[in-house]
Write a protein that holds these residues in place. Structure first.
Motif, PDB file in Angstrom:
ATOM      1  N   CYS A  35     -80.143  95.977 -68.939  1.00  0.00           N
ATOM      2  CA  CYS A  35     -79.589  95.469 -70.038  1.00  0.00           C
ATOM      3  C   CYS A  35     -78.206  96.265 -70.460  1.00  0.00           C
ATOM      4  O   CYS A  35     -77.696  96.617 -71.209  1.00  0.00           O
ATOM      5  N   ILE A  41     -83.355  98.118 -78.640  1.00  0.00           N
ATOM      6  CA  ILE A  41     -83.928  98.297 -77.422  1.00  0.00           C
ATOM      7  C   ILE A  41     -85.213  99.224 -77.640  1.00  0.00           C
ATOM      8  O   ILE A  41     -85.013 100.200 -78.260  1.00  0.00           O
ATOM      9  N   CYS A  93     -83.264  94.000 -76.014  1.00  0.00           N
ATOM     10  CA  CYS A  93     -83.264  94.183 -74.652  1.00  0.00           C
ATOM     11  C   CYS A  93     -84.517  93.934 -74.295  1.00  0.00           C
ATOM     12  O   CYS A  93     -85.513  94.433 -74.788  1.00  0.00           O
ATOM     13  N   MET A  96     -77.276  99.190 -69.807  1.00  0.00           N
ATOM     14  CA  MET A  96     -77.606 100.379 -70.780  1.00  0.00           C
ATOM     15  C   MET A  96     -76.497 101.335 -70.623  1.00  0.00           C
ATOM     16  O   MET A  96     -76.198 102.198 -71.523  1.00  0.00           O
TER      17      MET A  96
END
Length: 438
Positions: free
Chosen positions: A342, A274, A211, A344
């Motif tokens: 991204c 990430i 990410c 999330m």
């Protein structure tokens, strides 16, 4: 009677004067003596594979010999559409003209098939007029209705926008630096998990995705994944991980703009990494790079180096984005919450999360955690050693760590409670979901 072959062009016209929708060329035979033609121009023709509403939209004109007038002596047509073939032709709703042989008249002036003369021609033009009226009502009026509906839709959208703005203003703190005691604190927070941007870089060789978060090792992370995917090409081009720049990066084709694309290009067992950053630290890095060191005064909404001014404007922009529409300026993309990236909301719980740091023990832990992730995916030790060396000794060109300017703004945030309050309103859920202390 002798016949000569003549080339014609069939133009399909739009409602706008002079605008041709399509053109087709064809050849047929006409009497060699112009006096033997009726001189009547065919204005109403259509093909059997077209809808009735397309009648009367075609105009036939002579391209070769102006002395041979177009007439009602229509013959079998050969279209040049990649292959030669015959087709049928209509001149009215009821009169179908066909031909069993090539280049012979379908209607012969001396055959008696055109008995009735002007009366029959007038009937054909009347049919043409009726079909034109049909076209008008079928095509033009629906467009007018569409325009009316569009106008009402725009008016409705404007009303909805005004209502949305009132709702935002009722929850928004006019000054994020202030207490805003009339509004509960939790209602003044920028919402988490807004689907703002999705940027990933991937390594198909090891089924890895990373990410990319602005101001969180994004350039170095892109270079690292690029290196492990093809170290020979990377080195052959005289590249190194910590000297890569965004505008001149070696790998671009392996960057994905959505998590769905990542899943499409990688195998099912891929893993996502990430790297997150302390919200205070990330904000200071972005502010010193984009608002202080940058030569472009427009990056930070005209506030320049005034942090309080910038926080007030950026807070209002982020609050409006969550309820209206996203905006992608340099400042917005570098200062939007990390949870906005991204996807999330769906990827955070299933990803390996590593904390970014460029200081002492925390930096060593970050490097170890990244190498552990790569080792798990089968990256060779010699490449991991190269990554460790680069990340330990190198320093990315955009890094502001250790500068006197950065220390100045770190001190300002520590000592100014109102600035911290504004940062909490913007990054509250970054602190909460990514595990950092406020």
């Amino acid at each position: 009677m002798n016949y000569v072959e003549t080339s014609f062009q069939l133009n399909r016209w739009s409602l706008l004067p002079g605008m041709i929708i399509s053109q087709h060329e064809f050849s047929f035979s006409l009497p060699s003596n112009p006096a033997e033609t009726s001189g009547v121009r065919v204005l109403c023709v259509t093909f059997i594979n077209m809808s009735p509403s397309n009648r009367c939209l075609f105009h036939l004109r002579n391209e070769i010999n102006s002395s041979v007038s177009p007439s009602l002596f229509i013959v079998s047509i050969r279209f040049f559409l990649g292959q030669t073939h015959k087709t049928h032709l209509f001149v009215s709703d009821t009169d179908q003209m066909t031909h069993s042989g090539d280049r012979e008249p379908l209607l012969r002036q001396d055959s008696g098939e055109l008995e009735g003369g002007k009366e029959e021609i007038l009937e054909m033009f009347e049919a043409c007029y009726m079909n034109s009226s049909k076209f008008y009502y079928e095509r033009f009026i629906p467009k007018a209705v569409f325009v009316v509906i569009s106008i009402f839709s725009i008016i409705f959208a404007m009303d909805q926008y005004k209502l949305s703005m009132r709702e935002i203003e009722s929850k928004e703190c006019n000054d994020p630096l202030a207490e805003c005691e009339n509004i509960p604190f939790n209602e003044t927070l920028v919402s988490p998990f807004y689907n703002y941007l999705q940027d990933f870089t991937i390594s198909p060789r090891y089924d890895i995705s990373l990410c990319l978060l602005p101001k969180v090792i994004s350039t170095v992370g892109t270079a690292t994944v690029c290196y492990i995917d093809d170290p020979l090409k990377f080195k052959a081009d005289n590249r190194s991980i910590t000297t890569e720049t965004y505008n001149d990066r070696f790998c671009e084709k392996n960057e994905m703009k959505s998590f769905e694309m990542v899943k499409y290009y990688l195998n099912e067992n891929f893993e996502n990494l990430i790297v997150t950053r302390n919200p205070y630290d990330r904000f200071i890095s972005g502010f010193t790079e984009k608002c202080v060191n940058s030569l472009d005064e427009n990056y930070c909404h005209g506030c320049g180096t005034d942090m309080r001014c910038f926080l007030q404007k950026e807070y209002r922009r982020l609050m409006r984005m969550t309820m209206l529409f996203p905006v992608y300026t340099v400042a917005d993309t570098h200062f939007a919450p990390q949870t906005w990236y991204c996807d999330m909301k769906n990827t955070l719980k299933n990803s390996t999360v590593v904390r970014f740091s460029l200081h002492g023990v925390e930096k060593i832990k970050m490097i170890d955690d990244m190498l552990k992730f790569f080792r798990k995916r089968g990256v060779p030790e010699r490449q991991l050693d190269e990554i460790r060396k680069e990340l330990t000794l190198g320093k990315n060109h955009s890094s502001t760590t250790g500068t006197a300017l950065r220390e100045k703004y770190e001190k300002l945030i520590r000592e100014d409670e109102s600035i911290r309050r504004a940062l909490h309103r913007i990054y509250y859920y970054d602190f909460l979901y990514l595990g950092y202390e406020m």
